[in-house]
Motif scaffolding. Structure first.
Motif: not given
Lengths: 315, 264
Positions: B98-102, B132-141
């Motif tokens: 899911l986070f990779l999808l981001q 809002v669309p950017y609140l979670v960053s897969g790169i950060a994860v």
């Protein structure tokens, strides 16, 4: 589990709760991960996963003047998109632009990386000069070029006038305007991609480099047979990224040409923006969105796979 | 190693590249700050550009959007990265995916749907709407996950023996060792979001939420149609001078952060 067995041997600190500490991580391991990740995962579902499905589904829906679904359209949106002459032109423009921009950009980045890593340390003014386009927004870069190329006032325009080419405006002809966009892309991104290629060069182990120097002092054979293959995964990654960036290009089109002259610089991303937010032509816009989602995500996924290959290669 | 390969040709070529790459920017700065009549320093162009658009408001908006995103992305990235690096649980692969999808699906690829969501939340023309669309960053994860994986297990076990619970271990053992990764991520996130154009352009329609890059594009449009080229140069200078100063002060550190963007 093994840690629980070790727990009784722990020194008991005064005032510590009677419950053995290792229990806490185990409890967290059962529900904790889900609780902690619920909010971020929900945000990704709401702002990435659902829009992906919606983008795909809506491209087959009949859409009203405010973008609301009014029925099923089948392939109608796609048909009307491909019936627009400007869409076909934008596809051709994007293809020309992307191929030229990617080939030139990767080639320049490659040479730049060689030049920068062939010196013990480039001086700060040199680095600031070469990488200043990297740290500024594309909009600012486009403004700078717009000013530079402006007829009469811009330095480039004055230069052309001095050469007897009065009134030549590179942004005034479809072909040369697209050429300017390509040059701007190379100027903006080649140094950035050179950074990755330099990292790839540095990852070649010192021992390999030492061996090459004694075996093959002129370097060409070693470069072709050893350095280039080792650099290949990084080059593949950089090329895919450059391709992604070029297909996504809209900022300089917006600032410098607004797609003109005569649709000569209308790239697909700019066309999507026009369909959706200037003409409110939601049906074709939905079809184009779905096509762009497919191609951009494929490119981005490929670059990620390229990255994994690179990581596998070196670690 | 560099000594043997240093040759004059490369030095000349590099100098030439530096001139070509630096010249257009220098020319714009020159046109902004040097008066054509006197040949001396002038702030007139700058003052004119500052009057032509609310650049102060744009700058504040940009700082709030970029800073807010950095904080939220870092918190989510650190927590999720920690769980993914150190715990096994059912569905882990799915959640990682899911986070990779981001990362794989850029906002630009689903632009119109994002716009409709933000519209539905009544967040058009707000800073939150841009964020809002950017609140979670897969790169950060992924960056934090990678940094936490390299922390030796023995350190965690030692801390547990000292009586730290999971939160304590996370704060005292793991987080301090992720500082370099966090700083590199900060450079990437800040650079991406303060230069982002299309998304804030379509979400905003007044100066109240508009970031500086969108404001600059508006000024460019106006000055281009009115042929006020000096205004264009000066407005551009307002935006690039601060970032160039930051870049001059930390050149190598910023460049190495860029190069480690995808160092998962």
């Amino acid at each position: 589990m093994s840690r629980t067995a070790a727990a009784p041997e722990r020194k008991s600190l005064p005032g510590e709760p009677a419950v053995p500490a290792p229990r806490a991580p185990r409890r967290l391991a059962s529900v904790g991960p889900y609780a902690v990740m619920a909010l971020p995962a929900a945000l990704v579902i709401a702002f990435v996963a659902i829009p992906i499905v919606e983008t795909a589904v809506k491209s087959f829906d009949q859409l009203g003047p405010r973008g609301q679904v009014t029925g099923f359209a089948g392939l109608l949106n796609y048909r009307s998109l491909f019936a627009q002459p400007v869409f076909i032109i934008s596809l051709q423009n994007t293809l020309t632009y992307a191929v030229a921009a990617v080939v030139l950009c990767v080639a320049v980045a490659f040479v730049l990386a060689q030049l920068l890593s062939s010196r013990a340390g480039a001086s700060r003014p040199l680095l600031v000069s070469i990488f200043s386009p990297t740290v500024m927004p594309m909009i600012a870069a486009a403004n700078i070029w717009l000013y530079f190329l402006a007829p009469r006032i811009g330095l480039f325009g004055q230069l052309l006038s001095a050469l007897g080419l009065h009134g030549t405006n590179l942004l005034g002809e479809p072909g040369s305007a697209l050429g300017v966009l390509v040059a701007l892309f190379v100027w903006k991104f080649a140094p950035y991609f050179a950074l990755f290629i330099m990292a790839g060069l540095q990852a070649i182990p010192q021992s390999v480099r030492e061996a090459l120097r004694t075996e093959d002092p002129t370097g060409w054979y070693a470069f072709r047979r050893v350095v280039l293959p080792m650099l290949a995964p990084m080059m593949a990654f950089v090329t895919t990224m450059a391709l992604l960036y070029s297909v996504e290009t809209i900022d300089p089109v917006y600032v410098m040409t607004q797609g003109g002259p005569n649709n000569g610089t209308t790239l697909v991303m700019f066309y999507l923006y026009q369909l959706g937010f200037n003409y409110f032509s939601w049906g074709p816009a939905a079809a184009l969105s779905a096509l762009l989602m497919g191609s951009l995500s494929t490119l981005s996924g490929l670059s990620l796979i390229g990255l994994e290959r690179r990581a596998f290669h070196w670690q | 190693m560099a000594v043997s390969r240093r040759n004059p040709l490369a030095t000349v070529a590099l100098g030439l590249v530096a001139v070509i790459w630096g010249f257009p920017t220098l020319w714009v700065l020159y046109a902004t700050f040097i008066s054509p009549r006197t040949g001396g320093l002038t702030l007139g162009n700058l003052a004119g550009a500052l009057q032509s658009a609310p650049f102060g408001q744009y700058a504040i908006n940009t700082v709030l959007i970029v800073g807010g995103l950095l904080i939220v992305q870092t918190v989510f990235g650190a927590v999720v990265g920690f769980v993914l690096a150190r715990y096994e649980f059912p569905g882990k692969a799915l959640i990682t995916g899911l986070f990779l999808l981001q990362i794989v699906v850029p906002v630009y690829a689903i632009l119109i749907q994002e716009y409709e969501i933000v519209q539905g939340l009544h967040l058009l023309n707000t800073k939150l709407g841009i964020m809002v669309p950017y609140l979670v960053s897969g790169i950060a994860v992924l960056s934090f996950r990678q940094a936490f994986r390299s922390v030796p297990r023995e350190l965690e076990e030692a801390a547990r023996l000292d009586g730290y619970d999971t939160v304590g271990v996370f704060l005292r053992v793991y987080l301090p060792r992720a500082v370099p990764a966090a700083l590199a991520f900060a450079v990437i996130s800040v650079t991406y979001h303060w230069t982002d154009f299309l998304w804030p352009l379509i979400v905003t329609n007044t100066a109240s939420a508009r970031p500086i890059v969108v404001g600059l594009a508006t000024v460019a449009e106006a000055s281009e149609s009115g042929l006020q080229w000096n205004l264009l140069a000066a407005a551009t200078a307002i935006v690039i001078v601060p970032v160039l100063l930051v870049f001059v002060s930390g050149t190598r550190r910023i460049l190495s952060a860029f190069a480690s963007t995808f160092d998962w």
